[in-house]
Structures are given as structure tokens and as C-alpha cells.
Design a protein around this motif. Structure first.
Motif, PDB file in Angstrom:
ATOM      1  N   LEU A  74       0.697  -0.795   0.160  1.00 46.00           N
ATOM      2  CA  LEU A  74       0.062  -0.396   0.096  1.00 46.00           C
ATOM      3  C   LEU A  74       0.352   0.900   0.093  1.00 46.00           C
ATOM      4  O   LEU A  74       0.498   1.897  -0.816  1.00 46.00           O
ATOM      5  CB  LEU A  74      -1.528   0.062   1.494  1.00 46.00           C
ATOM      6  CG  LEU A  74      -2.139   1.147   1.214  1.00 46.00           C
ATOM      7  CD1 LEU A  74      -2.564   1.067   0.055  1.00 46.00           C
ATOM      8  CD2 LEU A  74      -2.921   0.851   2.582  1.00 46.00           C
ATOM      9  N   CYS A  75       1.287   1.446   0.989  1.00 42.14           N
ATOM     10  CA  CYS A  75       2.597   2.402   0.914  1.00 42.14           C
ATOM     11  C   CYS A  75       3.263   2.561  -0.145  1.00 42.14           C
ATOM     12  O   CYS A  75       3.963   3.373  -0.764  1.00 42.14           O
ATOM     13  CB  CYS A  75       3.865   2.194   2.180  1.00 42.14           C
ATOM     14  SG  CYS A  75       2.879   2.641   3.571  1.00 42.14           S
ATOM     15  N   ALA A  76       4.117   1.666  -1.115  1.00 43.30           N
ATOM     16  CA  ALA A  76       4.750   1.380  -2.489  1.00 43.30           C
ATOM     17  C   ALA A  76       3.897   1.997  -3.366  1.00 43.30           C
ATOM     18  O   ALA A  76       4.058   2.743  -3.828  1.00 43.30           O
ATOM     19  CB  ALA A  76       4.902   0.286  -2.313  1.00 43.30           C
ATOM     20  N   MET A  77       2.812   1.768  -3.524  1.00 47.86           N
ATOM     21  CA  MET A  77       1.940   2.596  -4.528  1.00 47.86           C
ATOM     22  C   MET A  77       1.550   3.404  -4.853  1.00 47.86           C
ATOM     23  O   MET A  77       1.302   4.013  -5.414  1.00 47.86           O
ATOM     24  CB  MET A  77       0.782   0.650  -4.507  1.00 47.86           C
ATOM     25  CG  MET A  77       0.871  -0.086  -4.966  1.00 47.86           C
ATOM     26  SD  MET A  77       1.814  -0.224  -6.566  1.00 47.86           S
ATOM     27  CE  MET A  77       0.709   0.418  -8.223  1.00 47.86           C
ATOM     28  N   GLY A  78       1.202   3.987  -2.961  1.00 49.36           N
ATOM     29  CA  GLY A  78       1.171   5.058  -2.649  1.00 49.36           C
ATOM     30  C   GLY A  78      -0.611   5.972  -3.069  1.00 49.36           C
ATOM     31  O   GLY A  78      -1.769   4.924  -3.167  1.00 49.36           O
ATOM     32  N   GLU A  79      -0.786   7.218  -3.342  1.00 57.30           N
ATOM     33  CA  GLU A  79      -1.157   7.781  -3.386  1.00 57.30           C
ATOM     34  C   GLU A  79      -2.230   7.899  -4.641  1.00 57.30           C
ATOM     35  O   GLU A  79      -4.024   7.196  -4.429  1.00 57.30           O
ATOM     36  CB  GLU A  79      -1.713   9.449  -3.646  1.00 57.30           C
ATOM     37  CG  GLU A  79      -2.611   9.557  -2.849  1.00 57.30           C
ATOM     38  CD  GLU A  79      -1.976  11.515  -2.037  1.00 57.30           C
ATOM     39  OE1 GLU A  79      -3.473  12.353  -2.434  1.00 57.30           O
ATOM     40  OE2 GLU A  79      -1.362  11.917  -2.149  1.00 57.30           O
ATOM     41  N   ASN A  80      -2.470   7.781  -6.704  1.00 58.01           N
ATOM     42  CA  ASN A  80      -3.220   7.659  -6.582  1.00 58.01           C
ATOM     43  C   ASN A  80      -2.861   6.073  -7.639  1.00 58.01           C
ATOM     44  O   ASN A  80      -2.179   5.931  -9.251  1.00 58.01           O
ATOM     45  CB  ASN A  80      -3.072   8.636  -7.955  1.00 58.01           C
ATOM     46  CG  ASN A  80      -4.311  10.230  -7.605  1.00 58.01           C
ATOM     47  OD1 ASN A  80      -4.705   9.803  -7.000  1.00 58.01           O
ATOM     48  ND2 ASN A  80      -2.851  11.111  -6.992  1.00 58.01           N
TER      49      ASN A  80
END
Length: 158
Positions: A74-80
């Protein structure tokens, strides 16, 4: 049945036994390459896994390797991020020192955390994945299954 309805299913023919960081990169590449290729048919990737985590702190929060992996992705994929759903859970129903079996996240989860003012990166650094994912409603509960096949990962791309 899934393949006859233009739904592609792919599975790993090996057990994914790597550090969590390596698996995050592996799944992130799968997500990004699927969307770069402009495939029209959804894809479900299934893998059995045993991710490892090196805990670097004495006082850590609740969570286990499945929740940690989901939070790290989740953190690696980020906001969009592009569209995806990722599920990681322990088949025995217990992930680490929590009562959760694992977690389910998707391309909306990071934005939801931001709305809730949850600092996902701090939770990840403090090995408290359970707290963050529980607050977001992303944890999976099965109770004890009396079976321990291994951890399972499902990555749905559409």
C-alpha cells in the motif's frame, strides 16, 4: 469457468519465500506492467508464500507478515495507483501477534487512510500494521482454521 468468461487466472509454480521488501517489489511490478500493457481481460494471480520480515525495533505493535506485506505494498503504490485488489492471509487464521489472519487492500485504501489522517508509513516503520489496517477495515478474520497450508496471496488486476 473463470477463463471461459475472459477472466485470466495465473498462479506461481513456486512458493514465494522472500523478504517482504522483495515481494512488495514483485507485486508492484506485476500491477504496473499489467496496466502499462493495456490488457482488457482482468487477471487474478494466486501464489503460496512465506514472506520474511526482519524486525528492527524492540517495542513493536501488533501485526504479522501478511498484514505487514499488505501495508508495505500500500505504501509503495502510493496515492493514485492503478486499479488492483491484494489479499494476503495465513491459512491457519493467525497472522503474527494479532487475532487477524491477514489483510485486503485495494487502489482506494491509501486515499482512505489519508482522509482518516492515518500515517501508514509510520505504522509500517513501527511494525504496527494491524492497527492501521484494522482502523481502515482491511483486516481479515477467520478464527482458527486448524489447518496450516501456508500463506496465500491473491492479486486481482482489472
Amino acid at each position: 469457468e473463470a477463463q471461459s468468461n475472459s477472466f485470466m487466472v495465473n498462479s506461481s509454480n513456486r512458493i514465494l519465500k522472500q523478504p517482504c521488501e522483495v515481494l512488495v517489489e514483485y507485486y508492484q511490478k506485476k500491477i504496473l506492467s499489467f496496466h502499462r500493457s493495456n490488457k482488457k481481460n482482468p487477471l487474478l494471480f494466486i501464489a503460496s508464500a512465506e514472506p520474511s520480515i526482519t524486525i528492527t525495533k524492540k517495542n513493536v505493535g501488533k501485526g504479522g507478515r501478511n498484514q505487514h506485506l499488505a501495508l508495505a505494498l500500500l505504501c509503495a503504490m502510493g496515492e493514485n495507483p492503478p486499479r488492483f485488489i491484494f489479499i494476503s492471509f495465513a491459512t491457519d487464521g493467525k497472522d503474527g501477534n494479532s487475532d487477524s489472519a491477514g489483510a485486503i487492500i485495494d487502489h482506494h485504501t491509501y486515499a482512505l487512510a489519508k482522509e482518516e489522517k492515518l500515517d501508514l508509513h509510520t505504522h509500517l516503520q513501527n511494525f504496527s500494521s494491524y492497527s492501521a489496517l484494522h482502523e481502515l477495515g482491511c483486516d481479515i478474520y477467520t478464527g482458527a482454521t486448524l489447518s496450516n497450508f501456508m500463506d496465500l496471496h491473491f492479486l486481482y488486476l482489472f
